[in-house]
Design a protein around this motif. Structure first.
Motif, PDB file in Angstrom:
ATOM      1  N   TYR A   1       0.825  -1.092   0.005  1.00 13.68           N
ATOM      2  CA  TYR A   1       0.073  -0.009   0.061  1.00 13.68           C
ATOM      3  C   TYR A   1       0.979   1.263  -0.076  1.00 13.68           C
ATOM      4  CZ  TYR A   1      -4.616  -1.932   0.932  1.00 13.68           C
ATOM      5  OH  TYR A   1      -5.730  -2.790   0.948  1.00 13.68           O
TER       6      TYR A   1
ATOM      7  N   LEU B   1      -4.547   6.004   1.683  1.00 14.84           N
ATOM      8  CA  LEU B   1      -3.902   4.492   1.877  1.00 14.84           C
ATOM      9  C   LEU B   1      -4.222   3.870   0.608  1.00 14.84           C
ATOM     10  CD1 LEU B   1      -3.998   3.118   5.463  1.00 14.84           C
ATOM     11  CD2 LEU B   1      -2.101   3.044   3.617  1.00 14.84           C
TER      12      LEU B   1
ATOM     13  N   ILE C   1      -4.096   0.710  -2.234  1.00 14.46           N
ATOM     14  CA  ILE C   1      -3.456  -0.616  -2.613  1.00 14.46           C
ATOM     15  C   ILE C   1      -2.788  -0.403  -4.093  1.00 14.46           C
ATOM     16  CG2 ILE C   1      -5.267  -1.547  -3.833  1.00 14.46           C
ATOM     17  CD1 ILE C   1      -4.472  -4.410  -2.580  1.00 14.46           C
TER      18      ILE C   1
ATOM     19  N   ILE D   1      -3.611  -8.603  -7.533  1.00 18.35           N
ATOM     20  CA  ILE D   1      -4.104  -7.457  -7.669  1.00 18.35           C
ATOM     21  C   ILE D   1      -2.778  -6.594  -8.309  1.00 18.35           C
ATOM     22  CG2 ILE D   1      -4.663  -5.173  -6.551  1.00 18.35           C
ATOM     23  CD1 ILE D   1      -6.108  -6.714  -4.452  1.00 18.35           C
TER      24      ILE D   1
ATOM     25  N   ASN E   1      -7.290 -14.186   0.779  1.00 18.55           N
ATOM     26  CA  ASN E   1      -7.276 -13.026  -0.245  1.00 18.55           C
ATOM     27  C   ASN E   1      -8.343 -11.989  -0.033  1.00 18.55           C
ATOM     28  OD1 ASN E   1      -9.078 -14.305  -1.343  1.00 18.55           O
ATOM     29  ND2 ASN E   1      -7.953 -15.528  -3.068  1.00 18.55           N
ATOM     30  N   ARG E   2      -9.099 -12.173   0.780  1.00 21.62           N
ATOM     31  CA  ARG E   2     -10.282 -11.327   0.946  1.00 21.62           C
ATOM     32  C   ARG E   2      -9.819 -10.362   2.292  1.00 21.62           C
ATOM     33  NH1 ARG E   2     -15.874 -10.327   0.357  1.00 21.62           N
ATOM     34  NH2 ARG E   2     -16.026  -8.094   0.431  1.00 21.62           N
TER      35      ARG E   2
ATOM     36  N   TYR F   1      -6.045  -6.851   7.814  1.00 24.48           N
ATOM     37  CA  TYR F   1      -4.341  -7.220   7.433  1.00 24.48           C
ATOM     38  C   TYR F   1      -3.548  -7.070   8.539  1.00 24.48           C
ATOM     39  CZ  TYR F   1      -6.157  -5.946   2.652  1.00 24.48           C
ATOM     40  OH  TYR F   1      -6.750  -5.814   1.580  1.00 24.48           O
TER      41      TYR F   1
ATOM     42  N   GLN G   1     -13.437   9.410  -4.414  1.00 27.08           N
ATOM     43  CA  GLN G   1     -13.289   8.911  -3.086  1.00 27.08           C
ATOM     44  C   GLN G   1     -14.324   8.233  -2.683  1.00 27.08           C
ATOM     45  OE1 GLN G   1     -10.732   8.516  -2.022  1.00 27.08           O
ATOM     46  NE2 GLN G   1     -10.528   7.764   0.272  1.00 27.08           N
TER      47      GLN G   1
ATOM     48  N   ASP H   1     -19.304  -4.795   0.689  1.00 31.59           N
ATOM     49  CA  ASP H   1     -20.061  -5.944   1.490  1.00 31.59           C
ATOM     50  C   ASP H   1     -19.323  -6.276   2.658  1.00 31.59           C
ATOM     51  OD1 ASP H   1     -19.564  -9.368   0.096  1.00 31.59           O
ATOM     52  OD2 ASP H   1     -18.191  -7.516   0.402  1.00 31.59           O
ATOM     53  N   TYR H   2     -18.130  -5.789   2.889  1.00 31.93           N
ATOM     54  CA  TYR H   2     -17.387  -6.006   4.081  1.00 31.93           C
ATOM     55  C   TYR H   2     -16.541  -4.575   4.433  1.00 31.93           C
ATOM     56  CZ  TYR H   2     -15.767  -9.559   7.353  1.00 31.93           C
ATOM     57  OH  TYR H   2     -15.303 -10.133   8.469  1.00 31.93           O
TER      58      TYR H   2
ATOM     59  N   LEU I   1     -14.045  -2.796   7.537  1.00 34.45           N
ATOM     60  CA  LEU I   1     -12.921  -2.886   8.585  1.00 34.45           C
ATOM     61  C   LEU I   1     -12.614  -1.542   9.235  1.00 34.45           C
ATOM     62  CD1 LEU I   1     -10.271  -4.964   6.671  1.00 34.45           C
ATOM     63  CD2 LEU I   1     -12.242  -5.877   8.062  1.00 34.45           C
TER      64      LEU I   1
ATOM     65  N   PHE J   1      -9.020   4.883  10.725  1.00 33.86           N
ATOM     66  CA  PHE J   1      -9.303   4.544   9.245  1.00 33.86           C
ATOM     67  C   PHE J   1     -10.357   3.567   9.006  1.00 33.86           C
ATOM     68  CE2 PHE J   1      -5.962   6.568   7.190  1.00 33.86           C
ATOM     69  CZ  PHE J   1      -4.723   6.589   7.961  1.00 33.86           C
TER      70      PHE J   1
ATOM     71  N   SER K   1     -14.806  -3.211   1.248  1.00 36.04           N
ATOM     72  CA  SER K   1     -14.382  -3.942   0.061  1.00 36.04           C
ATOM     73  C   SER K   1     -15.730  -4.555  -0.652  1.00 36.04           C
ATOM     74  CB  SER K   1     -13.233  -5.291   0.706  1.00 36.04           C
ATOM     75  OG  SER K   1     -13.306  -6.234  -0.308  1.00 36.04           O
ATOM     76  N   ALA K   2     -15.662  -4.890  -1.721  1.00 39.20           N
ATOM     77  CA  ALA K   2     -16.628  -5.481  -2.590  1.00 39.20           C
ATOM     78  C   ALA K   2     -16.654  -6.829  -2.794  1.00 39.20           C
ATOM     79  CB  ALA K   2     -16.902  -4.629  -3.897  1.00 39.20           C
ATOM     80  N   HIS K   3     -17.707  -7.421  -2.675  1.00 43.70           N
ATOM     81  CA  HIS K   3     -17.545  -9.062  -2.935  1.00 43.70           C
ATOM     82  C   HIS K   3     -16.778  -9.265  -4.228  1.00 43.70           C
ATOM     83  CE1 HIS K   3     -18.444 -13.412  -2.661  1.00 43.70           C
ATOM     84  NE2 HIS K   3     -19.005 -13.301  -3.926  1.00 43.70           N
TER      85      HIS K   3
ATOM     86  N   TYR L   1     -10.395  -8.175  -4.289  1.00 40.19           N
ATOM     87  CA  TYR L   1      -9.379  -8.788  -3.120  1.00 40.19           C
ATOM     88  C   TYR L   1      -8.662  -7.386  -2.585  1.00 40.19           C
ATOM     89  CZ  TYR L   1      -9.770 -13.030  -5.752  1.00 40.19           C
ATOM     90  OH  TYR L   1     -10.269 -14.080  -6.274  1.00 40.19           O
ATOM     91  N   LYS L   2      -9.653  -6.351  -2.570  1.00 38.57           N
ATOM     92  CA  LYS L   2      -8.873  -5.093  -2.115  1.00 38.57           C
ATOM     93  C   LYS L   2      -9.902  -4.427  -1.346  1.00 38.57           C
ATOM     94  CE  LYS L   2      -9.829  -2.566  -6.232  1.00 38.57           C
ATOM     95  NZ  LYS L   2      -9.316  -1.645  -7.392  1.00 38.57           N
ATOM     96  N   TYR L   3      -9.315  -3.575  -0.288  1.00 38.33           N
ATOM     97  CA  TYR L   3     -10.040  -2.586   0.475  1.00 38.33           C
ATOM     98  C   TYR L   3      -9.548  -1.162   0.197  1.00 38.33           C
ATOM     99  CZ  TYR L   3     -11.690  -6.316   3.579  1.00 38.33           C
ATOM    100  OH  TYR L   3     -12.229  -7.522   4.101  1.00 38.33           O
TER     101      TYR L   3
ATOM    102  N   PHE M   1      -9.623   2.654   1.473  1.00 37.35           N
ATOM    103  CA  PHE M   1      -9.641   3.233   2.795  1.00 37.35           C
ATOM    104  C   PHE M   1     -10.120   4.525   2.657  1.00 37.35           C
ATOM    105  CE2 PHE M   1      -6.929   0.465   5.825  1.00 37.35           C
ATOM    106  CZ  PHE M   1      -6.695  -0.651   4.990  1.00 37.35           C
TER     107      PHE M   1
END
Lengths: 114, 112
Positions: free
Chosen positions: A35, A43, A45, A56, A97-98, A103, B2, B31-32, B34, B89, B93-95, B98-100, B102
């Motif tokens: 990141y 931040l 990725i 990715i 990987n999700r 993290y 953003q 859908d997820y 953090l 922060f 993430s979307a189903h 593989y990334k979030y 922020f």
């Protein structure tokens, strides 16, 4: 015993140089990430590897190349550094990987290009 | 563009009171979610997560609420402690990805 360790912590270098940042995790995680946190604190990725396979690859200049020799290591090599590359770079890992359990981040590498 | 926004850059709260940190998102495919806490010169530390099938998740002093219709989530810290002073922060993430993504963070200061 640091879970995700990245070196160096600070890196000051001149424009045009090539540099590498190393990352290692001892958590047995399958997925690793790079990141970038820019001056506005976003931040974002850059790359993600799952079991040494690139999953990715965001829109970053091809001067940035990740390398994963094994699933515990993900290094970042940057060619022909530019002023705009100055940022804090964070390595991270996750069990899957999700990243549903979150993290684990390293403490960051502050890169300054002069 | 953003997709995850934390509109309050900073927040000050008295020790022992409730801290409420807010996060808004625009992508209905998320859908997820953090929450992370970050101290200076350290990497972010995972705090708590919530899936879109829930509207609340609790872990000790930390509770995350999700309002899908408003595309809004919040982190409640009760009671707040001086050691909670950090940048928080949210990430989404979307189903199938593989990334979030922020948010830009909210700096919380808990006053003793």
């Amino acid at each position: 015993d640091t879970a995700v360790s990245q070196t160096p912590k600070y890196l000051v270098t001149q424009m045009g140089n090539d540099k590498s940042i190393k990352c290692e995790q001892n958590l047995g995680h399958d997925t690793m990430y790079w990141y970038k946190q820019d001056s506005k604190k976003f931040l974002k990725i850059m790359f993600s590897y799952n079991n040494k396979e690139l999953i990715i690859n965001e829109t970053v200049p091809n001067r940035f190349s990740p390398k994963s020799p094994d699933k515990a290591h993900l290094n970042l090599h940057i060619n022909s550094l530019e002023l705009g590359d100055s940022a804090v770079y964070f390595c991270a890992s996750s069990r899957d990987n999700r990243g549903v359990k979150g993290y684990t981040f390293g403490s960051g590498t502050r890169l300054t290009v002069v | 563009d953003q997709q995850v926004k934390q509109n309050s850059p900073s927040l000050s709260v008295q020790e022992g009171r409730i801290s409420i940190l807010n996060c808004d998102y625009t992508n209905s495919m998320f859908d997820y979610f953090l929450w992370y806490k970050k101290y200076p010169a350290e990497g972010p530390t995972f705090l708590i997560s919530i899936s879109s099938i829930k509207d609340k998740n609790e872990d000790g002093r930390f509770t995350v609420f999700l309002n899908k219709s408003a595309k809004h989530l919040s982190l409640h810290i009760v009671p707040s402690q001086p050691g909670d002073s950090a940048v928080y922060f949210c990430a989404a993430s979307a189903h199938g990805t593989y990334k979030y993504i922020f948010g830009t963070g909210t700096r919380l200061k808990v006053l003793a």
